[in-house]
Design an enzyme around this catalytic site. Structure first.
Site, PDB file in Angstrom:
ATOM      1  N   LYS A  22       6.463  24.078 -26.056  1.00  0.00           N
ATOM      2  CA  LYS A  22       7.190  24.363 -24.646  1.00  0.00           C
ATOM      3  C   LYS A  22       6.938  25.541 -23.738  1.00  0.00           C
ATOM      4  O   LYS A  22       6.647  25.624 -22.780  1.00  0.00           O
ATOM      5  CB  LYS A  22       8.709  24.034 -24.828  1.00  0.00           C
ATOM      6  CG  LYS A  22       9.483  24.362 -23.784  1.00  0.00           C
ATOM      7  CD  LYS A  22      10.946  23.996 -23.930  1.00  0.00           C
ATOM      8  CE  LYS A  22      11.822  25.083 -24.552  1.00  0.00           C
ATOM      9  NZ  LYS A  22      12.290  26.351 -23.658  1.00  0.00           N
ATOM     10  N   ASN A  23       7.195  26.741 -24.684  1.00  0.00           N
ATOM     11  CA  ASN A  23       7.183  28.081 -23.975  1.00  0.00           C
ATOM     12  C   ASN A  23       5.754  28.374 -23.477  1.00  0.00           C
ATOM     13  O   ASN A  23       5.604  29.413 -22.731  1.00  0.00           O
ATOM     14  CB  ASN A  23       8.022  28.833 -25.032  1.00  0.00           C
ATOM     15  CG  ASN A  23       9.431  28.653 -25.111  1.00  0.00           C
ATOM     16  OD1 ASN A  23       9.627  27.823 -24.126  1.00  0.00           O
ATOM     17  ND2 ASN A  23      10.282  29.319 -25.726  1.00  0.00           N
ATOM     18  N   CYS A 117      22.421  32.256 -18.476  1.00  0.00           N
ATOM     19  CA  CYS A 117      22.528  31.116 -19.015  1.00  0.00           C
ATOM     20  C   CYS A 117      23.532  31.414 -20.167  1.00  0.00           C
ATOM     21  O   CYS A 117      24.239  32.171 -20.389  1.00  0.00           O
ATOM     22  CB  CYS A 117      21.466  30.375 -19.402  1.00  0.00           C
ATOM     23  SG  CYS A 117      20.784  31.560 -20.913  1.00  0.00           S
ATOM     24  N   ARG A 122      20.203  37.433 -19.070  1.00  0.00           N
ATOM     25  CA  ARG A 122      18.738  37.192 -18.594  1.00  0.00           C
ATOM     26  C   ARG A 122      18.415  37.762 -17.407  1.00  0.00           C
ATOM     27  O   ARG A 122      17.957  37.068 -16.446  1.00  0.00           O
ATOM     28  CB  ARG A 122      18.615  35.764 -18.645  1.00  0.00           C
ATOM     29  CG  ARG A 122      19.423  34.687 -19.893  1.00  0.00           C
ATOM     30  CD  ARG A 122      18.461  34.554 -20.978  1.00  0.00           C
ATOM     31  NE  ARG A 122      17.303  34.304 -21.104  1.00  0.00           N
ATOM     32  CZ  ARG A 122      16.987  33.028 -21.489  1.00  0.00           C
ATOM     33  NH1 ARG A 122      17.719  32.097 -21.472  1.00  0.00           N
ATOM     34  NH2 ARG A 122      15.450  32.666 -21.606  1.00  0.00           N
ATOM     35  N   ASP A 306      15.115  32.098 -31.547  1.00  0.00           N
ATOM     36  CA  ASP A 306      15.173  30.526 -31.055  1.00  0.00           C
ATOM     37  C   ASP A 306      15.417  29.681 -32.291  1.00  0.00           C
ATOM     38  O   ASP A 306      15.634  28.516 -32.208  1.00  0.00           O
ATOM     39  CB  ASP A 306      13.855  30.194 -30.453  1.00  0.00           C
ATOM     40  CG  ASP A 306      13.647  30.679 -29.013  1.00  0.00           C
ATOM     41  OD1 ASP A 306      12.691  30.468 -28.499  1.00  0.00           O
ATOM     42  OD2 ASP A 306      14.868  31.317 -28.487  1.00  0.00           O
ATOM     43  N   ARG A 398      15.428  18.913 -23.661  1.00  0.00           N
ATOM     44  CA  ARG A 398      14.668  20.038 -22.891  1.00  0.00           C
ATOM     45  C   ARG A 398      13.582  20.495 -23.782  1.00  0.00           C
ATOM     46  O   ARG A 398      12.512  20.901 -23.185  1.00  0.00           O
ATOM     47  CB  ARG A 398      15.559  21.127 -22.502  1.00  0.00           C
ATOM     48  CG  ARG A 398      16.709  20.913 -21.256  1.00  0.00           C
ATOM     49  CD  ARG A 398      17.130  22.475 -21.033  1.00  0.00           C
ATOM     50  NE  ARG A 398      16.175  23.381 -20.874  1.00  0.00           N
ATOM     51  CZ  ARG A 398      16.519  24.789 -21.269  1.00  0.00           C
ATOM     52  NH1 ARG A 398      17.699  25.189 -21.589  1.00  0.00           N
ATOM     53  NH2 ARG A 398      15.319  25.577 -21.037  1.00  0.00           N
TER      54      ARG A 398
HETATM   55  C1  EPZ Z   1      11.519  33.518 -23.799  1.00  0.00           C
HETATM   56  O1  EPZ Z   1      12.582  33.665 -22.878  1.00  0.00           O
HETATM   57  C2  EPZ Z   1      11.788  32.241 -24.136  1.00  0.00           C
HETATM   58  N1  EPZ Z   1      11.602  31.289 -23.076  1.00  0.00           N
HETATM   59  C3  EPZ Z   1      13.100  32.033 -24.853  1.00  0.00           C
HETATM   60  O2  EPZ Z   1      13.246  30.634 -25.259  1.00  0.00           O
HETATM   61  C4  EPZ Z   1      13.127  33.028 -26.153  1.00  0.00           C
HETATM   62  O3  EPZ Z   1      14.312  32.975 -26.964  1.00  0.00           O
HETATM   63  C5  EPZ Z   1      13.111  34.434 -25.467  1.00  0.00           C
HETATM   64  O4  EPZ Z   1      11.627  34.646 -25.068  1.00  0.00           O
HETATM   65  C6  EPZ Z   1      12.956  35.327 -26.717  1.00  0.00           C
HETATM   66  O5  EPZ Z   1      11.833  35.057 -27.501  1.00  0.00           O
HETATM   67  C7  EPZ Z   1      10.414  30.851 -22.468  1.00  0.00           C
HETATM   68  O6  EPZ Z   1       9.430  31.395 -22.898  1.00  0.00           O
HETATM   69  C8  EPZ Z   1      10.427  29.981 -21.308  1.00  0.00           C
HETATM   70  P1  EPZ Z   1      12.832  37.806 -22.943  1.00  0.00           P
HETATM   71  P2  EPZ Z   1      12.656  35.033 -21.900  1.00  0.00           P
HETATM   72  O7  EPZ Z   1      12.588  38.236 -21.557  1.00  0.00           O
HETATM   73  O8  EPZ Z   1      11.143  35.496 -21.415  1.00  0.00           O
HETATM   74  C9  EPZ Z   1      16.202  41.137 -21.927  1.00  0.00           C
HETATM   75  C10 EPZ Z   1      14.236  28.698 -25.837  1.00  0.00           C
HETATM   76  O9  EPZ Z   1      15.123  28.154 -26.543  1.00  0.00           O
HETATM   77  N2  EPZ Z   1      15.453  41.296 -20.732  1.00  0.00           N
HETATM   78  O10 EPZ Z   1      11.912  37.985 -23.929  1.00  0.00           O
HETATM   79  O11 EPZ Z   1      13.729  34.791 -20.970  1.00  0.00           O
HETATM   80  C11 EPZ Z   1      16.872  39.718 -21.992  1.00  0.00           C
HETATM   81  O12 EPZ Z   1      18.079  39.725 -21.378  1.00  0.00           O
HETATM   82  C12 EPZ Z   1      14.249  29.566 -24.871  1.00  0.00           C
HETATM   83  O13 EPZ Z   1      12.856  27.963 -26.041  1.00  0.00           O
HETATM   84  C13 EPZ Z   1      15.976  42.438 -19.803  1.00  0.00           C
HETATM   85  O14 EPZ Z   1      16.831  43.143 -20.022  1.00  0.00           O
HETATM   86  O15 EPZ Z   1      13.239  36.248 -22.954  1.00  0.00           O
HETATM   87  C14 EPZ Z   1      17.112  39.270 -23.510  1.00  0.00           C
HETATM   88  O16 EPZ Z   1      18.093  40.116 -23.817  1.00  0.00           O
HETATM   89  C15 EPZ Z   1      15.564  30.310 -24.827  1.00  0.00           C
HETATM   90  N3  EPZ Z   1      15.085  42.531 -18.690  1.00  0.00           N
HETATM   91  C16 EPZ Z   1      15.816  39.789 -23.888  1.00  0.00           C
HETATM   92  O17 EPZ Z   1      15.393  40.785 -23.006  1.00  0.00           O
HETATM   93  C17 EPZ Z   1      14.161  41.618 -18.363  1.00  0.00           C
HETATM   94  O18 EPZ Z   1      13.515  41.714 -17.185  1.00  0.00           O
HETATM   95  C18 EPZ Z   1      14.800  39.008 -24.239  1.00  0.00           C
HETATM   96  O19 EPZ Z   1      14.154  38.298 -23.124  1.00  0.00           O
HETATM   97  C19 EPZ Z   1      13.801  40.534 -18.979  1.00  0.00           C
HETATM   98  C20 EPZ Z   1      14.422  40.496 -20.337  1.00  0.00           C
END
Ligand code: EPZ
Length: 420
Positions: A22-23, A117, A122, A306, A398
């Site tokens: 998916k991702n 969410c 996020r 995840d 999803r």
């Molecule tokens: C991706 O989300 C995945 N989604 C998530 O999968 C996954 O849990 C996550 O990466 C971590 O591996 C997709 O790929 C569509 P991050 P993403 O940016 O990119 C902080 C699922 O169940 N952060 O790595 O949104 C954020 O708050 C989903 O398939 C900032 O602070 O994750 C979080 O605490 C859920 N500032 C941490 O980083 C930013 O600009 C990780 O977020 C961006 C992120």
């Protein structure tokens, strides 16, 4: 309104084919908009997040359609006919991955600011910092992120946190920027590497994906790729691995890349689950008693966040005390409250959850609060004595293609019912 009813107490046995990631798919679908010619993507999972992304990309003027059950055709538009519709992009956080590609190819982007969410705030500050560093003007207006840029220029970007989405947005944008971009402290997830491989197949020059530093030489156009196959979904695979162990079953998973599952394989083996690896399959068996384990979620190659909820479920009936520390998201223990309704003993203190093993779970009425919590409750229902009713099953749809038929083919008894 619908719900899922699971009759528990059955061991999963047999084999299951894992679908595309998916991702990786969601990011690669956004990247395909940067191509100057149509692209065909194989191994795309038929799940609701992908269907929403198809709708979003379609309303922006692209020609996009299924050529087969898991084959997607995408013909990018000459210009963006209209912005992504607010009510659709709000439903799909991953639509924020349109920002980099649209800015780089069309010079402007307008995507809904994906609110927080159920698992956390996020924010997108790291995305904005990187794109602004490349010359984009980013502003927030009425819940939208509006970006404009004549032509992005290469820059050196340091990510304070190895954010998956920020790494993807900046990497995609850099492929059509003027000059070289260096991104440091990047995410190293397999989905990042898959996206980089797709960008290079389109004619980009991305080096270092999977390491801490990615270097990109900007190009003026991307017009080489015709067809690309997405990697298997390591989180779907991990979910079935945990379900097999939790029901003390014996399951062969096909179409997996064992290397992508190393942190989970190591942790399950520590818990005394038997795992046999081969090139593109894994066999998971759990006959005897399992052992308690401690888990800390970390960016890849650490233990994946995840898979945290699913492991929590497995540990609820493992004798002894297990501890989980969630280091990625600030609110990803919500499933614990639902598991307590099934008789689990879990104490949550901030980022830490302490699980005391109980002899067995008892079926009950529970509700899914997010995608992976929903998957975890499915596993809990498979383990529990009696029937478990799961409301909000749309969360599970999803990210898990055909989960009902896949589980029932392994001997489970899962059915979805419509509530009057
Ligand atoms: C991706 O989300 C995945 N989604 C998530 O999968 C996954 O849990 C996550 O990466 C971590 O591996 C997709 O790929 C569509 P991050 P993403 O940016 O990119 C902080 C699922 O169940 N952060 O790595 O949104 C954020 O708050 C989903 O398939 C900032 O602070 O994750 C979080 O605490 C859920 N500032 C941490 O980083 C930013 O600009 C990780 O977020 C961006 C992120």
């Amino acid at each position: 309104m619908r719900k899922i009813v699971v009759s528990g107490g059955r061991s999963l046995k047999g084999k299951v084919k894992i679908s595309g990631a998916k991702n990786a798919s969601l990011a690669i679908m956004c990247a395909a908009l940067m191509a100057d010619k149509p692209v065909v993507l194989d191994n795309i999972p038929y799940i609701s997040d992908v269907k929403i992304m198809i709708e979003i990309i379609g309303t922006m003027g692209a020609e996009i359609r299924w050529l087969d059950s898991d084959v997607l055709y995408i013909k990018p538009p000459e210009t963006i006919s209209q912005d992504a519709p607010y009510e659709k992009v709000k439903k799909l956080r991953a639509s924020n991955l349109l920002l980099g590609p649209l800015l780089a190819k069309y010079g402007r982007a307008s995507v809904a600011l994906p609110g927080g969410c159920n698992i956390g705030v996020r924010p997108m500050d790291l995305h904005f910092k990187g794109l602004a560093g490349m010359g984009a003007e980013i502003r927030l207006e009425r819940g939208f992120v509006i970006g404009t840029a004549d032509r992005l220029t290469g820059a050196r970007v340091y990510l304070d946190f190895p954010s998956v989405g920020a790494t993807e947005n900046i990497m995609m944008a850099a492929c059509l920027a003027e000059g070289q971009t260096i991104i440091e402290n990047v995410a190293k997830e397999p989905e990042i590497v898959d996206l980089a491989n797709f960008l290079n197949a389109m004619g980009a020059k991305v080096r270092g994906a999977g390491t801490d530093v990615i270097k990109i030489e900007g190009k003026s156009e991307l017009n080489q790729c015709q067809r690309y196959s997405v990697i298997p979904d390591r989180i779907e695979a991990g979910t079935y691995m945990v379900a097999a162990a939790a029901t003390r079953g014996d399951v062969l998973l096909e179409n997996v890349i064992p290397k992508h599952l190393e942190p989970l394989i190591a942790k399950l083996r520590e818990a005394k689950v038997e795992i046999e690896e081969s090139e593109d399959s894994l066999r998971v068996k759990a006959a005897g008693p399992l052992a308690p384990v401690d888990i800390k979620t970390l960016p890849y190659p650490g233990f994946p966040t995840d898979m945290q909820s699913q492991m929590m479920v497995l540990l609820t009936t493992v004798p002894g005390t297990s501890v989980i520390v969630e280091n990625i998201f600030e609110n990803r223990f919500q499933v614990a409250d639902e598991l307590k309704r099934l008789g689990a003993k879990i104490k949550v203190e901030g980022r830490m959850a302490v699980i005391e093993g109980v002899p067995e779970l008892q079926g009950a009425h529970v509700k899914a609060t997010d995608l992976r919590a929903g998957a975890a409750l499915l596993i809990a229902g498979l383990m529990a004595r009696g029937e478990t009713h799961i409301s909000n099953p749309q969360y599970i749809l999803r990210g898990y293609q055909d989960f009902e038929s896949k589980l029932n083919s392994l001997g489970a008894c899962v059915k979805s019912v419509t509530l009057e």
